[in-house]
Design an enzyme around this catalytic site. Sequence first.
Site, PDB file in Angstrom:
ATOM      1  N   ASP A  60      37.551  25.886  49.037  1.00 36.80           N
ATOM      2  CA  ASP A  60      38.683  26.627  49.575  1.00 36.80           C
ATOM      3  C   ASP A  60      39.713  26.654  48.454  1.00 36.80           C
ATOM      4  OD1 ASP A  60      41.030  27.486  50.766  1.00 36.80           O
ATOM      5  OD2 ASP A  60      40.744  26.340  52.606  1.00 36.80           O
ATOM      6  N   SER A 145      44.064  43.706  40.732  1.00 34.42           N
ATOM      7  CA  SER A 145      43.764  44.902  41.508  1.00 34.42           C
ATOM      8  C   SER A 145      44.627  46.046  41.019  1.00 34.42           C
ATOM      9  CB  SER A 145      44.043  44.646  43.000  1.00 34.42           C
ATOM     10  OG  SER A 145      44.011  45.845  43.755  1.00 34.42           O
ATOM     11  N   TYR A 158      49.741  41.846  49.692  1.00 33.08           N
ATOM     12  CA  TYR A 158      48.584  41.939  48.799  1.00 33.08           C
ATOM     13  C   TYR A 158      49.007  42.447  47.421  1.00 33.08           C
ATOM     14  CZ  TYR A 158      43.952  43.251  47.073  1.00 33.08           C
ATOM     15  OH  TYR A 158      42.809  43.369  46.311  1.00 33.08           O
ATOM     16  N   LYS A 162      48.781  40.325  43.816  1.00 37.54           N
ATOM     17  CA  LYS A 162      47.961  40.795  42.696  1.00 37.54           C
ATOM     18  C   LYS A 162      48.814  41.098  41.462  1.00 37.54           C
ATOM     19  CE  LYS A 162      43.882  40.471  44.497  1.00 37.54           C
ATOM     20  NZ  LYS A 162      42.881  39.528  43.952  1.00 37.54           N
TER      21      LYS A 162
END
Length: 272
Positions: A60, A145, A158, A162
């Site tokens: 994890d 990304s 998100y 990134k």
Amino acid sequence: MGRLKGKVALVTGAAKGIGAAIAAAFVNEGASVYVTDIDAACGEATASRLGEAAVFLPLDVRDEAQWRKAVGRVLALSGRLDVLVNNAGITGFEAGFVSHDPEHASLAEWRRVHETNLDGVFLGCREAIRAMRATGTGSIINLSSRSGVVGIPAAAAYASSKAAVRSHTKSVALYCAEQGLRVRCNAIHPAAVLTPMWEPMLGSGEEREANMAAFVRDTPLRRFGRPEEVAVVAVLLASDEATYMTGSELHIDGGILAGSAAAPKSRAGGEA
């Protein structure tokens, strides 16, 4: 074949999607690969498919103690770590698409996304640098990304995570150079690569087909990318062919960041 012969690699989030494709490409190029994931059943199945060169380790990426245990296990079994791929990440939409826009995103969701996407990368880079000091060389590959380069109104958490990965990659690259280490750190920025991560956003049935068609129309190459197309770039960065590349960003996005493109023409000169 053999571009990574003798190298020891650890790939996070490698049970499926881009991580699994990278692990497979590394094995095909001669590396010993530690497939890590929070999903033990899927991760073990992926490692099993890759054969004797792959070993599954539960990890994890949010957990500091698990990182130390996983890297310690790699060093105990293989004696070195040559390549780390920080691939594990989440969109925050795993249970279904709920907009994480800047006005309505909850603090809990914001933190959950950053804990995996950013904290996980920080911990991975830190443990990799410490492990790679023994040889003074290595390659750290961070998966950012397209969303780390431009804003995404409905996925603010998100995009933020990134973007931070993009910046941290450069900090790691400069730090390692400053330390006199031949440990390189580079970022890959995929976009529109069709993986299980997309499923909650695409929907199902006719809705899925319509959403896919709409997205492809806005992509210059008029198609989704494949995980294998990201994996080949990871192979380059992991190999000794890229020893002068550090702090770099490689975009695999079908031309999205280049801008819009007109509809492709047929050979006869008309609209395709």
